[in-house]
Scaffold this motif. Structure first.
Motif, PDB file in Angstrom:
ATOM      1  N   GLU A 138      51.315  39.815  55.749  1.00 29.08           N
ATOM      2  CA  GLU A 138      52.719  39.531  56.051  1.00 29.08           C
ATOM      3  C   GLU A 138      53.046  38.075  55.743  1.00 29.08           C
ATOM      4  O   GLU A 138      54.119  37.770  55.225  1.00 29.08           O
ATOM      5  N   ALA A 139      52.114  37.183  56.050  1.00 30.24           N
ATOM      6  CA  ALA A 139      52.353  35.767  55.762  1.00 30.24           C
ATOM      7  C   ALA A 139      52.556  35.584  54.263  1.00 30.24           C
ATOM      8  O   ALA A 139      53.477  34.888  53.824  1.00 30.24           O
ATOM      9  N   GLY A 140      51.709  36.219  53.477  1.00 30.04           N
ATOM     10  CA  GLY A 140      51.830  36.111  52.028  1.00 30.04           C
ATOM     11  C   GLY A 140      53.194  36.576  51.548  1.00 30.04           C
ATOM     12  O   GLY A 140      53.857  35.902  50.754  1.00 30.04           O
ATOM     13  N   ARG A 141      53.638  37.700  52.070  1.00 22.87           N
ATOM     14  CA  ARG A 141      54.923  38.232  51.618  1.00 22.87           C
ATOM     15  C   ARG A 141      56.081  37.379  52.103  1.00 22.87           C
ATOM     16  O   ARG A 141      57.069  37.189  51.401  1.00 22.87           O
ATOM     17  N   SER A 142      55.949  36.812  53.323  1.00 22.68           N
ATOM     18  CA  SER A 142      57.041  35.969  53.810  1.00 22.68           C
ATOM     19  C   SER A 142      57.165  34.714  52.953  1.00 22.68           C
ATOM     20  O   SER A 142      58.208  34.077  52.919  1.00 22.68           O
ATOM     21  N   LEU A 143      56.094  34.364  52.250  1.00 17.36           N
ATOM     22  CA  LEU A 143      56.141  33.182  51.387  1.00 17.36           C
ATOM     23  C   LEU A 143      56.643  33.536  49.989  1.00 17.36           C
ATOM     24  O   LEU A 143      56.603  32.707  49.082  1.00 17.36           O
ATOM     25  N   GLY A 144      57.083  34.766  49.812  1.00 16.90           N
ATOM     26  CA  GLY A 144      57.711  35.141  48.552  1.00 16.90           C
ATOM     27  C   GLY A 144      56.802  35.860  47.584  1.00 16.90           C
ATOM     28  O   GLY A 144      57.200  36.132  46.453  1.00 16.90           O
ATOM     29  N   ALA A 145      55.582  36.211  48.003  1.00 13.36           N
ATOM     30  CA  ALA A 145      54.666  36.902  47.100  1.00 13.36           C
ATOM     31  C   ALA A 145      54.944  38.399  47.129  1.00 13.36           C
ATOM     32  O   ALA A 145      55.164  38.966  48.194  1.00 13.36           O
ATOM     33  N   SER A 146      54.935  39.025  45.955  1.00 11.91           N
ATOM     34  CA  SER A 146      55.107  40.469  45.893  1.00 11.91           C
ATOM     35  C   SER A 146      53.831  41.118  46.412  1.00 11.91           C
ATOM     36  O   SER A 146      52.810  40.460  46.593  1.00 11.91           O
ATOM     37  N   ARG A 147      53.891  42.438  46.618  1.00 11.95           N
ATOM     38  CA  ARG A 147      52.701  43.143  47.094  1.00 11.95           C
ATOM     39  C   ARG A 147      51.533  42.923  46.159  1.00 11.95           C
ATOM     40  O   ARG A 147      50.397  42.752  46.576  1.00 11.95           O
ATOM     41  N   VAL A 186      53.152  31.138  43.904  1.00 10.42           N
ATOM     42  CA  VAL A 186      53.538  32.502  43.519  1.00 10.42           C
ATOM     43  C   VAL A 186      54.909  32.503  42.840  1.00 10.42           C
ATOM     44  O   VAL A 186      55.247  33.418  42.106  1.00 10.42           O
ATOM     45  N   VAL A 239      61.037  41.541  52.426  1.00  9.07           N
ATOM     46  CA  VAL A 239      60.777  40.213  52.979  1.00  9.07           C
ATOM     47  C   VAL A 239      60.618  39.149  51.894  1.00  9.07           C
ATOM     48  O   VAL A 239      61.140  38.033  52.014  1.00  9.07           O
ATOM     49  N   GLU A 240      59.920  39.492  50.783  1.00  7.35           N
ATOM     50  CA  GLU A 240      59.628  38.438  49.801  1.00  7.35           C
ATOM     51  C   GLU A 240      60.867  37.950  49.064  1.00  7.35           C
ATOM     52  O   GLU A 240      60.846  36.911  48.419  1.00  7.35           O
ATOM     53  N   ILE A 255      62.794  33.414  53.574  1.00 14.00           N
ATOM     54  CA  ILE A 255      62.646  32.976  54.960  1.00 14.00           C
ATOM     55  C   ILE A 255      61.279  32.305  55.088  1.00 14.00           C
ATOM     56  O   ILE A 255      60.425  32.472  54.233  1.00 14.00           O
ATOM     57  N   PHE A 281      45.449  31.452  55.361  1.00 11.13           N
ATOM     58  CA  PHE A 281      44.502  32.156  54.497  1.00 11.13           C
ATOM     59  C   PHE A 281      43.140  31.481  54.619  1.00 11.13           C
ATOM     60  O   PHE A 281      42.985  30.317  54.217  1.00 11.13           O
ATOM     61  N   PHE A 338      53.409  32.495  62.393  1.00 17.80           N
ATOM     62  CA  PHE A 338      52.879  33.575  63.219  1.00 17.80           C
ATOM     63  C   PHE A 338      52.145  33.002  64.421  1.00 17.80           C
ATOM     64  O   PHE A 338      51.663  31.878  64.397  1.00 17.80           O
ATOM     65  N   PHE A 397      50.769  27.920  48.445  1.00 19.22           N
ATOM     66  CA  PHE A 397      50.841  29.345  48.099  1.00 19.22           C
ATOM     67  C   PHE A 397      52.255  29.803  47.701  1.00 19.22           C
ATOM     68  O   PHE A 397      52.459  30.391  46.641  1.00 19.22           O
ATOM     69  N   GLN A 446      51.012  40.377  44.104  1.00 18.69           N
ATOM     70  CA  GLN A 446      50.499  39.000  44.215  1.00 18.69           C
ATOM     71  C   GLN A 446      49.655  38.834  45.470  1.00 18.69           C
ATOM     72  O   GLN A 446      48.625  38.158  45.448  1.00 18.69           O
ATOM     73  N   PHE A 488      60.224  42.450  57.572  1.00 16.74           N
ATOM     74  CA  PHE A 488      58.976  43.210  57.622  1.00 16.74           C
ATOM     75  C   PHE A 488      59.261  44.647  58.020  1.00 16.74           C
ATOM     76  O   PHE A 488      58.451  45.533  57.836  1.00 16.74           O
TER      77      PHE A 488
END
Ligand SMILES: Nc1ncnc2c1ncn2[C@@H]1O[C@H](COP(=O)(O)OP(=O)(O)OP(=O)(O)O)[C@@H](O)[C@H]1O
Ligand SMILES: [Mg+2]
Lengths: 354, 289
Positions: free
Chosen positions: B192-201, A102, A72-73, A77, A87, A81, A98, B203, A52
């Protein structure tokens, strides 16, 4: 699954050094706790590993692959949190799905993996609920399931149990540990709670003001702290300060304290000794001295706190208050104001360089 | 949320009545009475002024259905409302996003002020300033010709685009404000949770942020669409001869032709159409939100 190497990582916010030359190796499959006071840089370190935020200097590798500049994506990892960050517009199942969705996984695979993750965290039937219809502990499990369903290389948790009450916390500690064992994932866990760190982790890293103060297995840090800070932050300790003698220290009043563990400090240099409260024997002056407990001091009981299975005595001696914890075995209890002799073994005494 | 509702219903409405009374009184005097008068007018053959004869009639409503002009204009106005709303989303949503999630502190306050500014300026002043910008030989024309190496003729004045520009400028703050409020409420840790799960900005934007800001988008759209469909000032001044819309026709009935009954009837038909549209859209939008 992979280990994580953090080498000489620094990160400043303005003039403030949040991380200052931090190095630590997280072995593959290990369970690590990052412990430290508020503002010591735990979250900052975790965010560097997650991606991050990027370090100003230093290296971070996951599974041997350098990732300092990988967003990060792309790091694969899993993150949990403190506020769960579920969500709110999606059902529990959609939350867990999710990461897979994606990635473009086929629907059938997603459904199967989501169900497996739900079963793993023992929420098998709650897939259709919305996050606001769950209890704190259940939300916690969903957050965990969501983080691990994508099969990440590392699981990062930032005070995940902070918002739970004591009983639920203990349940979740056991649960988390079970799941971690089951999937064998490298886990890095930030916590405020030293007991949590001691009971759950294979290794603990203690941070203070952005520096890694000490790192090692819980027993090692507890039995051989390398600094006064580590000694007092992880568990309780009585600290004596004086000059090194080669075998221990000499206090300003001439009393010597022998220490057979810890650092080696050249004679004459400033040093301190740390002794855990439960290692000290407390007795009335009349009792015969025990040769094994070569360190002895005299003092006066100033306060006694009864806590069921044990009692804590506060003993005043020469302007210092020492803490002694005694198991309540039904033997005599010492009264406040009574003169006492404290004795303990040099094996229980850790020498610390100043 | 559920807790609050539960408490509210357990105590009942009774203790709240004294508090609600002034609001209801105000609503009665300011909205209900004039509106009922208008309903009354819309069924009259003529205004009962200067001792003129009048009787009840459905004729004013019949006019709408007998002359295709009115339904054509209504469709034009609905299209105008839709287009302005879409432009407000296209311009307002990114602005709200930047305000809520990118800018911090001082710069946020400064930009916020810029966005709100149109609210504080008089509507007519705003429209006439656009007229100065858009007309041939106006500010836009002169500026573009000063910069560009070739000669172009910019005369947007008295055109459909001019109407759109004027309306979007007037109404975009609503979209910015409603979206800002919902975006503000989205916790950064969700992103941040979304991105940590592999989603691009991108997405994260489509799957997390936009669905969560739906209430703001819907509120903004409703706040903009309804008045724009009935608008008359911007179409009249910036649209000139091309600016004849349903709203301007209603205005004509009241200020030029003095056919209040027809004006009132046309207004209520508009109100009914808008309500029907909102009612039809509600379930779809609720599912999206
Ligand atoms: N984005 C930021 N901008 C400025 N300063 C920051 C930022 N993030 C962290 N800091 C500072 O860096 C230091 C370390 O913060 P960090 O959040 O890592 O602490 P922590 O160990 O996680 O504390 P806590 O236990 O309270 O969560 C703090 O002094 C904090 O104020
Ligand atoms: Mg923190």
């Amino acid at each position: 699954m992979a280990g994580v190497q953090v080498a000489n990582v620094s990160r400043s916010f303005g003039a403030h050094k949040a991380l200052d030359d931090v190095s630590i190796d997280f072995a593959d499959g290990g369970f690590y706790a990052l412990l430290g006071p508020s503002g010591s840089g735990k979250t900052t370190l975790l965010r560097q590993i997650a991606g991050f935020d990027f370090p100003d200097a230093g290296r971070i590798a996951i599974g041997g692959e350098s990732v300092e500049r990988v967003p990060v994506e792309k790091r694969r990892i899993g993150m949990v949190f403190q506020n769960y960050a579920l969500f709110p517009n999606m059902s529990v199942a959609d939350n867990i799905a999710f990461g897979l969705s994606v990635r473009g996984e086929p629907k059938a695979t997603i459904a199967k993996e989501v169900q497996r993750a739900l079963d793993l965290v023992q929420l098998g039937k709650l897939g259709g609920r919305k996050p606001h219809q769950l209890s704190g502990g259940q939300r916690q499990r969903v957050a965990l399931a969501r983080a691990i369903v994508t099969k990440p290389r590392v699981l990062l948790l930032d005070e995940p149990l902070g918002a739970l009450d004591k009983a639920l916390r203990v349940d979740m500690q056991i649960e988390l540990k079970r799941i971690q064992r089951e999937i064998g994932i490298t886990t890095i866990f930030v916590t405020h709670d030293q007991e949590e760190a001691l009971t759950m982790s294979d290794r603990i890293g203690i941070l203070r003001d952005g520096r890694m103060v000490q790192e090692g297995p819980p027993e090692e840090i507890y039995d051989r702290p390398q600094s006064e800070f580590a000694a007092t932050f992880l568990g309780d300790a009585n600290i004596f300060r004086g000059n090194a003698t080669g075998f221990g220290i000499k206090l300003p009043d001439g009393t010597t304290i022998a220490a057979s563990t810890g650092a080696s400090v050249p004679a004459g240099a400033k040093a301190s000794c740390a002794v855990r409260p439960e290692r000290i024997r407390i007795s009335t002056g009349a009792a015969k001295p025990d040769p094994a407990n070569a360190n002895t001091l005299t003092g006066r009981v100033s306060k006694r706190i009864f806590a069921g299975n044990n009692s804590t005595y506060f003993v005043d001696r020469d302007g210092q208050t020492l803490k002694v914890i005694v198991q309540n075995t039904g033997a005599e209890r010492l009264a406040e104001g009574e003169p006492v002799v404290l004795s303990w073994s040099p094996d229980s005494t850790v020498l610390i360089a100043a | 949320m559920a807790d609050q509702l539960a408490i509210g219903s357990r105590r009942g409405l009774k203790p709240a009545l004294p508090l609600l009374l002034p609001a209801y009184l105000w609503l009665t005097v300011a909205i209900f009475l004039p509106l009922s008068a208008m309903v009354f007018f819309s069924f009259m053959t003529d205004l009962p002024l200067a001792g003129k004869e009048w009787s009840f009639t459905l004729g004013n409503y019949a006019v709408f259905f007998s002359q295709s002009l009115y339904s054509t204009l209504l469709f034009a106005s609905l299209r105008l409302g839709l287009e302005v709303t879409l432009w407000c989303i296209v311009i307002g949503y990114p602005a709200a996003y930047v305000l809520a999630k990118v800018l911090k502190g001082r710069s946020r306050e400064a930009i916020f002020l810029l966005v709100i500014l149109p609210f504080w300026s008089n509507g007519l002043v705003r429209i006439f300033s656009w007229a100065m910008v858009l007309r041939e030989g106006g500010i836009l024309d002169t500026a573009l010709n000063a910069v560009l190496p070739f000669k172009i003729n910019i005369d947007l004045m008295y055109s459909y685009p001019a109407v759109i520009i004027g309306l979007v400028h007037s109404y975009v703050p609503y979209m910015v404000l409603t979206c800002y409020l919902t975006l503000q409420a989205i916790d950064d840790s969700l992103i941040e949770a979304g991105r940590s799960l592999g989603a691009s900005r991108r997405q994260v934007l489509w799957r997390v942020i936009i669905p969560l800001s739906m209430p703001g988008l819907i509120a903004g759209a409703a706040l903009i669409f309804v008045p724009v469909v009935g608008s008359f000032m911007e179409p009249r001044i910036l649209g000139g001869r091309t600016g004849t819309f349903y709203g301007t026709v209603i205005e004509d009935q009241f200020v030029a032709v003095f056919n209040w009954p027809l004006g009132a009837a046309l207004s209520f038909i508009l109100l009914a159409v808008v309500l029907i549209i909102l009612a039809l859209a509600a379930p779809v939008l609720r599912r999206a939100g």
